[in-house]
Design a protein around this motif. Structure first.
Motif, PDB file in Angstrom:
ATOM      1  N   ALA A 206     -67.423-130.446  -3.716  1.00 37.76           N
ATOM      2  CA  ALA A 206     -67.312-129.134  -4.367  1.00 37.76           C
ATOM      3  C   ALA A 206     -66.143-129.106  -5.337  1.00 37.76           C
ATOM      4  N   GLN A 207     -65.047-129.748  -4.974  1.00 34.71           N
ATOM      5  CA  GLN A 207     -63.901-129.821  -5.879  1.00 34.71           C
ATOM      6  C   GLN A 207     -64.232-130.660  -7.112  1.00 34.71           C
ATOM      7  N   GLY A 208     -64.997-131.724  -6.931  1.00 35.35           N
ATOM      8  CA  GLY A 208     -65.414-132.520  -8.072  1.00 35.35           C
ATOM      9  C   GLY A 208     -66.252-131.714  -9.046  1.00 35.35           C
ATOM     10  N   LEU A 209     -67.159-130.897  -8.519  1.00 34.07           N
ATOM     11  CA  LEU A 209     -67.956-129.995  -9.367  1.00 34.07           C
ATOM     12  C   LEU A 209     -67.053-129.016 -10.108  1.00 34.07           C
ATOM     13  N   ALA A 210     -66.136-128.393  -9.384  1.00 43.29           N
ATOM     14  CA  ALA A 210     -65.257-127.403  -9.999  1.00 43.29           C
ATOM     15  C   ALA A 210     -64.361-128.039 -11.054  1.00 43.29           C
ATOM     16  N   SER A 211     -63.968-129.280 -10.818  1.00 46.09           N
ATOM     17  CA  SER A 211     -63.109-129.972 -11.765  1.00 46.09           C
ATOM     18  C   SER A 211     -63.827-130.211 -13.095  1.00 46.09           C
ATOM     19  N   LEU A 212     -65.080-130.659 -13.038  1.00 48.16           N
ATOM     20  CA  LEU A 212     -65.835-130.860 -14.280  1.00 48.16           C
ATOM     21  C   LEU A 212     -66.140-129.531 -14.958  1.00 48.16           C
ATOM     22  N   ARG A 213     -66.362-128.470 -14.181  1.00 48.51           N
ATOM     23  CA  ARG A 213     -66.630-127.151 -14.768  1.00 48.51           C
ATOM     24  C   ARG A 213     -65.496-126.673 -15.674  1.00 48.51           C
ATOM     25  N   GLU A 214     -64.278-127.122 -15.407  1.00 50.14           N
ATOM     26  CA  GLU A 214     -63.140-126.684 -16.209  1.00 50.14           C
ATOM     27  C   GLU A 214     -63.236-127.134 -17.668  1.00 50.14           C
ATOM     28  N   HIS A 215     -64.086-128.110 -17.949  1.00 45.51           N
ATOM     29  CA  HIS A 215     -64.241-128.585 -19.325  1.00 45.51           C
ATOM     30  C   HIS A 215     -65.301-127.753 -20.046  1.00 45.51           C
ATOM     31  N   ARG A 216     -65.098-126.449 -20.043  1.00 45.18           N
ATOM     32  CA  ARG A 216     -66.117-125.521 -20.535  1.00 45.18           C
ATOM     33  C   ARG A 216     -66.402-125.710 -22.022  1.00 45.18           C
ATOM     34  N   ALA A 217     -65.368-125.776 -22.836  1.00 52.16           N
ATOM     35  CA  ALA A 217     -65.572-125.890 -24.279  1.00 52.16           C
ATOM     36  C   ALA A 217     -66.283-127.194 -24.619  1.00 52.16           C
ATOM     37  N   TYR A 218     -65.869-128.266 -23.974  1.00 57.65           N
ATOM     38  CA  TYR A 218     -66.472-129.562 -24.254  1.00 57.65           C
ATOM     39  C   TYR A 218     -67.934-129.589 -23.834  1.00 57.65           C
ATOM     40  N   ILE A 219     -68.236-129.112 -22.629  1.00 53.84           N
ATOM     41  CA  ILE A 219     -69.611-129.146 -22.128  1.00 53.84           C
ATOM     42  C   ILE A 219     -70.516-128.247 -22.959  1.00 53.84           C
ATOM     43  N   THR A 220     -70.019-127.083 -23.340  1.00 58.38           N
ATOM     44  CA  THR A 220     -70.819-126.164 -24.156  1.00 58.38           C
ATOM     45  C   THR A 220     -71.179-126.797 -25.492  1.00 58.38           C
ATOM     46  N   ALA A 221     -70.223-127.532 -26.079  1.00 57.65           N
ATOM     47  CA  ALA A 221     -70.489-128.197 -27.359  1.00 57.65           C
ATOM     48  C   ALA A 221     -71.362-129.432 -27.194  1.00 57.65           C
ATOM     49  N   LEU A 222     -71.298-130.061 -26.024  1.00 57.72           N
ATOM     50  CA  LEU A 222     -71.986-131.328 -25.807  1.00 57.72           C
ATOM     51  C   LEU A 222     -73.475-131.166 -25.559  1.00 57.72           C
ATOM     52  N   THR A 223     -73.867-130.105 -24.843  1.00 57.69           N
ATOM     53  CA  THR A 223     -75.255-130.003 -24.402  1.00 57.69           C
ATOM     54  C   THR A 223     -75.761-128.565 -24.502  1.00 57.69           C
ATOM     55  N   GLY A 224     -77.038-128.433 -24.784  1.00 61.45           N
ATOM     56  CA  GLY A 224     -77.673-127.125 -24.765  1.00 61.45           C
ATOM     57  C   GLY A 224     -78.187-126.757 -23.398  1.00 61.45           C
ATOM     58  N   GLU A 225     -78.046-127.667 -22.437  1.00 62.58           N
ATOM     59  CA  GLU A 225     -78.467-127.411 -21.061  1.00 62.58           C
ATOM     60  C   GLU A 225     -77.564-126.362 -20.431  1.00 62.58           C
ATOM     61  N   ASP A 226     -78.081-125.641 -19.438  1.00 60.98           N
ATOM     62  CA  ASP A 226     -77.257-124.713 -18.692  1.00 60.98           C
ATOM     63  C   ASP A 226     -76.052-125.461 -18.126  1.00 60.98           C
ATOM     64  N   PRO A 227     -74.824-124.986 -18.412  1.00 61.32           N
ATOM     65  CA  PRO A 227     -73.639-125.733 -17.985  1.00 61.32           C
ATOM     66  C   PRO A 227     -73.587-126.024 -16.490  1.00 61.32           C
ATOM     67  N   GLU A 228     -73.980-125.062 -15.657  1.00 67.70           N
ATOM     68  CA  GLU A 228     -73.940-125.297 -14.215  1.00 67.70           C
ATOM     69  C   GLU A 228     -74.923-126.380 -13.805  1.00 67.70           C
ATOM     70  N   ALA A 229     -76.122-126.336 -14.360  1.00 68.79           N
ATOM     71  CA  ALA A 229     -77.117-127.364 -14.049  1.00 68.79           C
ATOM     72  C   ALA A 229     -76.644-128.733 -14.525  1.00 68.79           C
ATOM     73  N   TYR A 230     -76.018-128.748 -15.692  1.00 72.08           N
ATOM     74  CA  TYR A 230     -75.511-130.012 -16.241  1.00 72.08           C
ATOM     75  C   TYR A 230     -74.429-130.593 -15.338  1.00 72.08           C
ATOM     76  N   VAL A 231     -73.470-129.770 -14.941  1.00 70.31           N
ATOM     77  CA  VAL A 231     -72.376-130.241 -14.098  1.00 70.31           C
ATOM     78  C   VAL A 231     -72.908-130.776 -12.775  1.00 70.31           C
ATOM     79  N   ARG A 232     -73.851-130.043 -12.168  1.00 67.38           N
ATOM     80  CA  ARG A 232     -74.407-130.490 -10.888  1.00 67.38           C
ATOM     81  C   ARG A 232     -75.162-131.811 -11.032  1.00 67.38           C
ATOM     82  N   SER A 233     -75.907-131.954 -12.114  1.00 69.93           N
ATOM     83  CA  SER A 233     -76.665-133.204 -12.292  1.00 69.93           C
ATOM     84  C   SER A 233     -75.730-134.392 -12.443  1.00 69.93           C
TER      85      SER A 233
END
Length: 259
Positions: A206-233
């Motif tokens: 769970a901490q690993g998931l939360a840690s990647l979630r903190e990269h919100r700006a990067y993930i939003t720019a990187l993928t059009g996928e839902d950020p939560e689904a992307y982080v979990r995958s």
């Protein structure tokens, strides 16, 4: 980043051994903000929960990583995201070397900077990113980036440099550093040739998931996928990848080099 599916267990592949636990301090050296969150952070969460100290060292601030953002602004945003993501898994020391994102040069200057960090922090374990040409071992595997290759190779070399008082002697004179030959292992993350693994329980996952979630700006720019689904995958897929080679246990796997 994570290795590709061809790294999954096939018939006859060797099992992963457990990572050594008889160490206290680790230095994690990677190229960009987010490199550790794409696979290693859950293992870091397990380590810090056991009282181990982990320091992050990033060669760049990721300034070339967001196409829609000016590099100076991207560097500011991504540094803040990295510090926040590190805090989630119990890491309080995050350092940046200010090499140029996208064009890191493998060579003496990079080795010097990393060796200096090894001498300052005096780790037992050094963690770095995949230095090989591809993310997988099968023909046609995705090509690794030059920054990852350069930082991974330079880290492996710098560990030896740090222990030799006749290499980068200016660090001893001007910076008051001493040689450090106490690194016992270098662990390469996202390698296509893993040998060892760290078991990851539900809390660290769970901490690993939360840690990647903190990269919100990067993930939003990187993928059009839902950020939560992307982080979990990314995170859950990585933890499941080597479970068949680790007695069915979710884990983060490494290629371990004794020093």
């Amino acid at each position: 980043m994570t290795a590709t599916d061809d790294s999954r267990k096939k018939a006859g592949e060797p099992q992963c051994a457990a990572m050594p636990e008889d160490w206290q301090r680790a230095l994690a050296v990677v190229a960009h903000p987010d490199d550790l969150e794409y696979g290693v952070a859950a293992a870091v969460a397990e380590w810090t929960a056991r009282g181990k100290e982990v320091v992050y060292l990033l060669a760049t601030r990721g300034e070339a990583g967001i196409d829609t953002m000016d590099p100076a602004e991207a560097a500011r945003v991504r540094e803040a995201e990295e510090r926040a993501s590190a805090a989630v898994v119990g890491v309080t020391q995050v350092e940046f070397l200010d090499h140029r994102d996208g064009v890191i040069e493998e060579g003496v200057a990079l080795r010097r900077d990393i060796a200096g960090a090894v001498r300052r922090h005096r780790p037992d374990l050094v963690v770095t990113i995949n230095h090989r040409e591809t993310w997988g071992s099968a023909p046609g595997s995705p090509w690794n980036t030059p920054d990852h290759r350069a930082v991974g190779r330079a880290t492996l070399d710098a560990v030896g440099d740090a222990g030799n008082r006749w290499i980068f002697t200016e660090q001893l004179r001007a910076e008051g550093l001493e040689p450090w030959d106490g690194v016992r292992w270098v662990a390469v993350a996202a390698s296509p040739a893993v040998t060892h693994a760290v078991p990851v329980g539900p809390e660290a996952a769970a901490q690993g998931l939360a840690s990647l979630r903190e990269h919100r700006a990067y993930i939003t720019a990187l993928t059009g996928e839902d950020p939560e689904a992307y982080v979990r995958s990314i995170v859950e897929g990585g933890l499941d990848m080597y479970a068949p080679r680790f007695a069915g246990r979710r884990c983060v796997a490494f290629e371990l080099h004794p020093c």
